[in-house]
Design a protein around this motif. Structure first.
Motif, PDB file in Angstrom:
ATOM      1  N   VAL A   1       7.077  -1.437  -3.848  1.00  0.00           N
ATOM      2  CA  VAL A   1       5.677  -1.141  -3.525  1.00  0.00           C
ATOM      3  C   VAL A   1       4.991  -0.467  -4.711  1.00  0.00           C
TER       4      VAL A   1
ATOM      5  N   ALA B   1      -0.915  -4.371  -9.697  1.00  0.00           N
ATOM      6  CA  ALA B   1      -2.202  -4.748  -9.127  1.00  0.00           C
ATOM      7  C   ALA B   1      -3.350  -3.991  -9.788  1.00  0.00           C
TER       8      ALA B   1
ATOM      9  N   ARG C   1      -3.567   1.306   2.818  1.00  0.00           N
ATOM     10  CA  ARG C   1      -2.645   0.176   2.905  1.00  0.00           C
ATOM     11  C   ARG C   1      -2.203  -0.010   4.355  1.00  0.00           C
TER      12      ARG C   1
ATOM     13  N   SER D   1       3.868  -6.967  -0.044  1.00  0.00           N
ATOM     14  CA  SER D   1       4.530  -6.199  -1.100  1.00  0.00           C
ATOM     15  C   SER D   1       5.601  -7.008  -1.830  1.00  0.00           C
TER      16      SER D   1
ATOM     17  N   VAL E   1       4.412  -3.096  -7.461  1.00  0.00           N
ATOM     18  CA  VAL E   1       3.323  -4.015  -7.119  1.00  0.00           C
ATOM     19  C   VAL E   1       1.977  -3.304  -7.219  1.00  0.00           C
ATOM     20  N   ALA E   2       1.911  -2.075  -6.724  1.00  0.00           N
ATOM     21  CA  ALA E   2       0.669  -1.312  -6.795  1.00  0.00           C
ATOM     22  C   ALA E   2       0.247  -1.077  -8.247  1.00  0.00           C
TER      23      ALA E   2
ATOM     24  N   THR F   1       3.640  -2.877   3.534  1.00  0.00           N
ATOM     25  CA  THR F   1       4.268  -1.971   2.573  1.00  0.00           C
ATOM     26  C   THR F   1       5.372  -1.159   3.240  1.00  0.00           C
TER      27      THR F   1
ATOM     28  N   LEU G   1      -3.044  -3.948  -0.127  1.00  0.00           N
ATOM     29  CA  LEU G   1      -1.591  -4.049  -0.012  1.00  0.00           C
ATOM     30  C   LEU G   1      -1.191  -4.045   1.460  1.00  0.00           C
TER      31      LEU G   1
ATOM     32  N   VAL H   1      -8.177  -2.086  -6.197  1.00  0.00           N
ATOM     33  CA  VAL H   1      -7.083  -1.971  -5.227  1.00  0.00           C
ATOM     34  C   VAL H   1      -7.450  -0.864  -4.245  1.00  0.00           C
TER      35      VAL H   1
ATOM     36  N   LEU I   1       1.526 -11.143  -5.486  1.00  0.00           N
ATOM     37  CA  LEU I   1       0.618 -10.650  -6.513  1.00  0.00           C
ATOM     38  C   LEU I   1       0.288 -11.753  -7.517  1.00  0.00           C
TER      39      LEU I   1
END
Length: 210
Positions: free
Chosen positions: A150, A157, A168, A114, A153-154, A143, A140, A164, A119
């Motif tokens: 988080v 992504a 996680r 994370s 980043v999610a 996390t 991921l 994705v 990334l």
């Protein structure tokens, strides 16, 4: 039917490749699947985990092999004949040596801790996977629920060329502890980790069958 191949790739070290490979292998084996591990990373972390597991349990319940990057095709061809699933752990780099593993893969998994740095490190991997016309999915890892990082980043992504996974792996000590003992987190009796690994395994197997 020959077995399916999953390649676990990420050019940034410490992203959780070996953790993902080992936990997925144990989870699938406990579901009755014949699982083989192929370690192509010179660091040999997955191999050390496997040997520790065999010493601890007497029988690892998994097949294991190693190869150079250019021996991946031969080893995968051999392992697919007897295994339902072959999981390939690759070196933390992106160059021509990664291509053989990508070519053999039915599914490419890219663990992302994370952080934005992890990334950013996926760019080369995803580009190479796209060139080989392979389906790549980000997983991921480490996390922390409810943190803004988080979510950021999610969200970032989701904008990339890869998928994705919804499931996680959280930042739990049990993953490191069990890895050092040659076990999977689901073998430690940790309910939350067991649920996470189970959900991720369900999702990955669905992706393989899709």
């Amino acid at each position: 039917m020959p077995g399916k191949v999953i390649a676990v790739v990420q050019q940034k070290g410490g992203s959780g490749k070996t953790t993902l490979a080992a936990n997925l292998a144990v989870a699938c084996a406990r579901r009755g699947m014949r699982v083989a591990l192929l370690d192509t990373d010179p660091q040999g972390s997955l191999g050390r985990w496997f040997m520790t597991r065999r010493e601890r349990l007497g029988e690892a319940g998994l097949e294991f092999s190693t190869s150079s990057a250019w021996g991946v095709s031969y080893e995968c061809e051999k392992l697919r004949k007897t295994a339902d699933l072959v999981i390939v752990d690759t070196p933390p780099k992106v160059d021509a040596d990664l291509r053989p593993a990508l070519r053999e893969a039915d599914l490419v998994l890219v663990p992302v801790a994370s952080s934005h740095v992890d990334l950013w490190a996926t760019d080369g991997v995803l580009d190479l996977a796209a060139r080989e016309r392979k389906s790549a999915w980000l997983v991921l890892n480490r996390t922390r629920a409810g943190t803004r990082l988080v979510d950021e980043v999610a969200a970032a992504a989701a904008e990339l060329t890869a998928g994705v996974t919804k499931a996680r792996l959280a930042n739990r000590v049990v993953y490191a502890e069990t890895l050092g003992r040659g076990l999977g987190a689901i073998e430690a009796g940790h309910a939350a980790a067991r649920a996470e690994v189970g959900a991720l395994t369900d999702e990955i197997l669905r992706l393989l069958d899709a």
